[in-house]
Design a protein around this motif. Sequence first.
Motif, mmCIF file in Angstrom:
data_model
loop_
_atom_site.group_PDB
_atom_site.id
_atom_site.type_symbol
_atom_site.label_atom_id
_atom_site.label_comp_id
_atom_site.label_asym_id
_atom_site.label_seq_id
_atom_site.Cartn_x
_atom_site.Cartn_y
_atom_site.Cartn_z
ATOM 1 N N LEU A 1 7.466 64.036 26.070
ATOM 2 C CA LEU A 1 5.950 64.096 25.950
ATOM 3 C C LEU A 1 5.726 65.179 27.110
ATOM 4 O O LEU A 1 4.352 65.829 26.979
ATOM 5 C CB LEU A 1 5.561 62.725 26.985
ATOM 6 C CG LEU A 1 5.533 61.566 25.914
ATOM 7 C CD1 LEU A 1 5.465 59.982 26.605
ATOM 8 C CD2 LEU A 1 4.156 61.623 24.792
ATOM 9 N N GLU B 1 12.303 61.025 32.270
ATOM 10 C CA GLU B 1 12.912 60.256 31.654
ATOM 11 C C GLU B 1 12.155 60.440 29.999
ATOM 12 O O GLU B 1 12.662 60.297 28.796
ATOM 13 C CB GLU B 1 12.514 58.812 31.799
ATOM 14 C CG GLU B 1 13.184 58.268 33.010
ATOM 15 C CD GLU B 1 12.645 56.906 33.449
ATOM 16 O OE1 GLU B 1 12.151 56.236 32.515
ATOM 17 O OE2 GLU B 1 12.919 56.490 34.513
ATOM 18 N N TYR B 2 11.042 61.035 29.973
ATOM 19 C CA TYR B 2 10.182 61.474 28.730
ATOM 20 C C TYR B 2 9.772 62.801 28.672
ATOM 21 O O TYR B 2 8.559 63.203 28.933
ATOM 22 C CB TYR B 2 9.059 60.402 28.561
ATOM 23 C CG TYR B 2 9.583 58.868 28.672
ATOM 24 C CD1 TYR B 2 10.264 58.476 27.501
ATOM 25 C CD2 TYR B 2 9.293 58.058 29.793
ATOM 26 C CE1 TYR B 2 10.540 57.236 27.683
ATOM 27 C CE2 TYR B 2 9.656 56.661 29.801
ATOM 28 C CZ TYR B 2 10.522 56.373 28.743
ATOM 29 O OH TYR B 2 10.847 54.863 28.641
ATOM 30 N N SER B 3 10.773 63.730 28.811
ATOM 31 C CA SER B 3 10.432 65.206 28.887
ATOM 32 C C SER B 3 9.950 65.736 27.499
ATOM 33 O O SER B 3 9.037 66.814 27.556
ATOM 34 C CB SER B 3 11.701 65.961 29.139
ATOM 35 O OG SER B 3 12.834 65.731 28.236
ATOM 36 N N VAL C 1 3.847 58.558 33.336
ATOM 37 C CA VAL C 1 4.685 59.096 32.417
ATOM 38 C C VAL C 1 5.874 59.832 33.448
ATOM 39 O O VAL C 1 5.592 60.892 34.080
ATOM 40 C CB VAL C 1 4.460 60.129 31.381
ATOM 41 C CG1 VAL C 1 5.532 60.621 30.662
ATOM 42 C CG2 VAL C 1 3.509 59.198 30.436
ATOM 43 N N ASN C 2 6.924 59.270 33.400
ATOM 44 C CA ASN C 2 8.015 60.001 34.135
ATOM 45 C C ASN C 2 8.530 60.939 33.392
ATOM 46 O O ASN C 2 9.158 60.943 32.218
ATOM 47 C CB ASN C 2 9.169 58.790 34.408
ATOM 48 C CG ASN C 2 10.349 59.222 35.353
ATOM 49 O OD1 ASN C 2 10.786 60.909 35.152
ATOM 50 N ND2 ASN C 2 10.851 58.612 36.023
ATOM 51 N N ASP D 1 6.162 55.098 27.876
ATOM 52 C CA ASP D 1 7.104 55.645 26.968
ATOM 53 C C ASP D 1 6.376 56.377 25.712
ATOM 54 O O ASP D 1 5.293 56.168 25.884
ATOM 55 C CB ASP D 1 8.359 54.599 26.722
ATOM 56 C CG ASP D 1 7.794 53.542 25.836
ATOM 57 O OD1 ASP D 1 6.962 53.794 25.085
ATOM 58 O OD2 ASP D 1 8.796 52.614 26.021
ATOM 59 N N GLU D 2 7.233 56.747 24.905
ATOM 60 C CA GLU D 2 6.563 57.639 23.647
ATOM 61 C C GLU D 2 5.723 56.433 22.803
ATOM 62 O O GLU D 2 4.636 56.786 22.507
ATOM 63 C CB GLU D 2 7.798 58.099 22.760
ATOM 64 C CG GLU D 2 8.167 59.599 23.458
ATOM 65 C CD GLU D 2 9.486 59.246 24.256
ATOM 66 O OE1 GLU D 2 9.796 58.376 24.547
ATOM 67 O OE2 GLU D 2 10.016 60.169 24.251
#
Length: 104
Positions: free
Chosen positions: A64, A60-62, A56-57, A8-9
């Motif tokens: 990034l 979910e983590y647009s 990184v999905n 995640d971030e």
Amino acid sequence: MSKVIQLDEATFKTEVLEGKGVVLVDFWASWCGPCKMLGPILEELSEEVTANICKVNVDEYSGLAAEYGIRSIPTMIVFKDGKKVDQLVGLMQKPALKEKLESY
């Protein structure tokens, strides 16, 4: 046991930007066919190479994905000691990907 790390971030910063050595980050999504085919290849590679392999999905983590200019998936970015050194777009076969990772 999988050595592939879901990011995640916060963990992106610690695992990738502050990390040492080579880190491959796979930007993917659950609806992406080639991403599904790449998953098992990365799982196998995580057991065979010294590089850390992370995912990184993008759904979910647009943030990034946007930060790294991800336009199509799968896109893999290779970092070395926290710096981007390469970007690979599309499905790659295991031998080619392994050779690439071992070259850094």
